[in-house]
Design a protein around this motif. Structure first.
Motif, mmCIF file in Angstrom:
data_model
loop_
_atom_site.group_PDB
_atom_site.id
_atom_site.type_symbol
_atom_site.label_atom_id
_atom_site.label_comp_id
_atom_site.label_asym_id
_atom_site.label_seq_id
_atom_site.Cartn_x
_atom_site.Cartn_y
_atom_site.Cartn_z
ATOM 1 N N VAL A 85 2.784 1.867 -1.025
ATOM 2 C CA VAL A 85 1.325 1.737 -1.882
ATOM 3 C C VAL A 85 0.563 0.784 -1.270
ATOM 4 O O VAL A 85 -0.725 0.920 -1.213
ATOM 5 C CB VAL A 85 1.714 1.345 -3.264
ATOM 6 N N ALA A 86 0.859 -0.280 -0.903
ATOM 7 C CA ALA A 86 0.437 -1.497 -0.418
ATOM 8 C C ALA A 86 -0.450 -1.324 0.692
ATOM 9 O O ALA A 86 -1.539 -1.711 0.908
ATOM 10 C CB ALA A 86 1.404 -2.549 -0.296
ATOM 11 N N SER A 87 0.122 -0.359 1.736
ATOM 12 C CA SER A 87 -0.481 -0.273 2.868
ATOM 13 C C SER A 87 -1.367 0.963 2.988
ATOM 14 O O SER A 87 -2.168 0.978 3.966
ATOM 15 C CB SER A 87 0.705 0.033 4.190
ATOM 16 N N CYS A 88 -1.366 1.663 1.984
ATOM 17 C CA CYS A 88 -2.054 3.002 1.829
ATOM 18 C C CYS A 88 -3.474 2.608 1.369
ATOM 19 O O CYS A 88 -3.694 2.109 0.576
ATOM 20 C CB CYS A 88 -1.426 3.886 0.766
ATOM 21 N N LYS A 89 -4.445 3.104 2.467
ATOM 22 C CA LYS A 89 -5.819 2.893 1.836
ATOM 23 C C LYS A 89 -6.026 3.253 0.560
ATOM 24 O O LYS A 89 -7.127 3.056 -0.146
ATOM 25 C CB LYS A 89 -6.853 3.335 2.918
ATOM 26 N N ASN A 90 -5.538 4.559 -0.006
ATOM 27 C CA ASN A 90 -5.904 4.952 -1.412
ATOM 28 C C ASN A 90 -4.986 4.715 -2.223
ATOM 29 O O ASN A 90 -4.739 5.238 -3.431
ATOM 30 C CB ASN A 90 -5.488 6.627 -1.339
ATOM 31 N N ALA A 91 -3.876 3.315 -2.021
ATOM 32 C CA ALA A 91 -2.984 2.948 -2.876
ATOM 33 C C ALA A 91 -2.247 4.140 -3.602
ATOM 34 O O ALA A 91 -2.023 4.328 -4.495
ATOM 35 C CB ALA A 91 -3.438 2.273 -4.011
ATOM 36 N N ALA A 113 0.091 5.352 7.579
ATOM 37 C CA ALA A 113 0.404 3.921 7.429
ATOM 38 C C ALA A 113 1.702 3.402 6.642
ATOM 39 O O ALA A 113 2.508 2.585 7.128
ATOM 40 C CB ALA A 113 -0.641 3.142 6.747
ATOM 41 N N ASN A 168 -9.986 7.966 -4.814
ATOM 42 C CA ASN A 168 -9.008 6.975 -4.024
ATOM 43 C C ASN A 168 -9.388 5.759 -3.940
ATOM 44 O O ASN A 168 -8.459 4.787 -3.862
ATOM 45 C CB ASN A 168 -8.807 7.517 -2.522
ATOM 46 N N LYS A 192 -7.746 1.546 -5.363
ATOM 47 C CA LYS A 192 -7.427 0.370 -4.647
ATOM 48 C C LYS A 192 -8.549 -0.799 -4.788
ATOM 49 O O LYS A 192 -9.525 -0.710 -3.673
ATOM 50 C CB LYS A 192 -7.096 0.617 -2.892
ATOM 51 N N TYR A 227 -7.735 -6.179 1.182
ATOM 52 C CA TYR A 227 -7.006 -7.236 1.819
ATOM 53 C C TYR A 227 -8.109 -8.124 2.495
ATOM 54 O O TYR A 227 -8.786 -7.636 3.004
ATOM 55 C CB TYR A 227 -5.837 -6.791 2.487
ATOM 56 N N ASN A 232 -1.167 0.588 12.232
ATOM 57 C CA ASN A 232 -0.112 1.598 11.377
ATOM 58 C C ASN A 232 -0.876 3.048 11.160
ATOM 59 O O ASN A 232 -0.243 3.969 10.798
ATOM 60 C CB ASN A 232 0.428 1.100 10.267
#
Ligand code: HEM
Ligand code: FES
Lengths: 248, 217
Positions: A166-172, A219, B78, B82, B86, B94
């Motif tokens: 979840v953290a690395s996904c651009k869409n969470a 990712a 989407n 988020k 960051y 990645n």
């Protein structure tokens, strides 16, 4: 070894938060990343300042409790490990290390680097189990499972629920987590009875929790400490389509 | 969102097939001037008069519309998932740039489509703007529309450069669509990744080079 930590500090879920820098000396190469943070907290205690909140339990990469965004990567610069398995030798002397909490609408920050991952539990509640009283451990060979099926189920079951996907996904998106849990159960004989309901309800809950959808950037599988393959998400989509078809 | 995402994938794949047919026909444009004119105009006339092609054309319009609307919807949804970004995010370590920017690439393609449709579709099909003459065989001279457009170096530049975002969109989109639709065979996906690269390369280089070649004729 000396580094500068640039860390997200946030008093509670309601406050705004911001970055704060700490120069930390006296670190060694073989310290784990969490030990370096412990060291910083000891210094803060000595100075009568508030310590930094971060999560951990096992510190050996199996519980999934730890997990922060370090220098632009979930669980730090290496692929497929947890934060607790990261060591200071992965950084250079004098480096600035940015530490941020997981970012997702479904993962609100509770304090500093700690986020609330209950949303993943809510997905599990929709079918990440088998509704049968199992009693004591059954005889292992009572239900035969082929090695290929067992291996595949085990690969998916390896998910420790850390939330790095979840953290690395651009869409969470929590698609990798949800897919791993669904495929683990649905591929085993014990999970077959409730397979259709499980995939539909867990994937539905994933959306209700406010996670995004999957764009297959990949990712997640790079950051997943267990190296769970993104093909699991495609498999979840296939299982979902079959369940929809079955329910027509 | 699963249904909408599947529709993005299905319409995307339909558009991918359309592009193959479209590019194949456009190769005619590379033939010597008068041969190309005759063949291209005859081909265009055949298409225009076919009932089947009429249906395919409507499916095509609908595909583009659905693909764009759902893609925009899903991209915004989407983004809402988020809300906070960051401070530092090393995405290149990645994932591919294209996979992270499908929306942006889509907007570039949409910009291309608007200009492209204004140049050809609006003029030939809707009869807007300057009229189109008939060739010696009595066919609408679509070739002339193409040829004269690509005498203008700005258009050549536009048509060629915008095939880069198309290629990137397809490189990620083609393989991603299969996974969205539930294709999860590991080895198959490895092969598909190669096909996706080859396909995207052929489409962007193919479509990109034709305006240049016509300009240099
Ligand atoms: C020739 C035209 C186009 C073709 C052949 C095409 C093809 C595709 C394909 C095959 C996919 C993969 C679907 C999936 O991941 O499951 C895709 C995704 C996407 N397309 Fe297109 N596309 C085209 C034009 C456009 C336009 C004009 C836009 C937007 C304005 C657009 C926006 C998107 C977006 C945002 C996605 C990703 C959705 C996501 O996974 O989050 N595309 N496209
Ligand atoms: S603390 Fe248990 S996985 Fe890191």
């Amino acid at each position: 070894m000396k580094v500068t930590f640039k860390i997200w500090r946030q008093e509670n879920a309601k406050s705004n938060g911001g970055f704060q820098s700490y120069e930390v000396d006296g670190l060694t190469d073989d310290m784990s990343f969490l030990e370096a943070l412990d060291h910083l907290n000891e210094i803060l205690v000595g100075q009568n300042q508030k310590t930094i909140a971060y999560e951990y339990d096992c510190r050996e990469g199996i519980c999934g409790q730890c997990g922060v965004f370090i220098n632009g990567r979930a669980h730090g610069p290496l692929d497929n490990i947890t934060t607790c398995q990261l060591h200071m030798r992965s950084f250079t002397d004098g480096q600035t290390i940015v530490v941020e909490p997981w970012r997702a609408k479904a993962f609100p920050v509770i304090k500093d680097l700690v986020v609330d991952r209950s949303a993943l539990d809510n997905i599990m509640e929709q079918g990440g189990y088998i509704s049968a009283k199992t009693g004591t451990a059954p005889e292992a060979n009572a239900i035969l499972v082929g090695k290929d099926v067992a291996d595949k189920a085990m690969d998916a079951a390896a998910c420790i629920g850390c939330g790095a996907c979840v953290a690395s996904c651009k869409n969470a998106s929590a698609a990798l987590f949800t897919a791993a849990k669904i495929n683990h159960m649905n591929s085993l004989p014990q999970g077959k009875q409730e397979a259709h309901r499980r995939v539909l309800e867990m994937s539905r809950q994933m959306e209700l929790e406010g996670f995004g959808s999957c764009t297959f950037t990949g990712a997640c599988e790079v950051e997943c400490p267990e190296g769970i393959s993104i093909t699991n998400i495609a498999e979840m989509n296939a299982r979902r389509a079959m369940a929809k078809w079955h329910n027509l | 969102m699963f249904l909408r995402k599947s529709i993005i994938a299905l319409t995307g794949l339909f558009l991918c097939i359309f592009l193959i047919v479209h590019l194949s026909a456009n190769i005619i444009l590379l033939l010597p001037q008068e041969t190309a004119r005759g063949l291209y105009n005859a081909y265009a006339t055949t298409l225009r008069e076919s009932f089947l092609i009429k249906i395919v054309a409507y499916v095509l319009y609908l595909s583009i519309i659905l693909h764009v609307i759902y893609a925009i919807q899903i991209t915004f949804k989407n983004r809402r998932a988020k809300p906070k970004k960051y401070l530092e995010n090393k995405l290149r370590q990645n994932s591919s740039w294209a996979s992270q920017n499908m929306g942006l690439l889509g907007v570039a393609i949409l910009l291309f489509l608007v200009v492209h449709l204004a140049n050809f579709w609006a003029r030939i099909k809707l009869g807007l703007g300057e009229g189109v003459r008939l060739d010696d065989n009595g066919h609408v001279d679509v070739y002339e529309v193409t040829y004269s457009l690509f005498q203008n170096s700005y258009y050549v530049f536009f048509y060629t450069v915008l095939m880069v975002p198309l290629g990137l969109h397809l490189h990620h989109g083609f393989k991603s669509a299969f996974m969205t639709l539930g294709f999860y065979h590991k080895k198959g996906l490895n092969i598909l990744a190669k096909i996706s690269l080859a396909y995207a390369g052929m489409m962007s280089i193919g479509f990109g080079i034709i305006p240049l070649m016509v300009y240099l004729k």
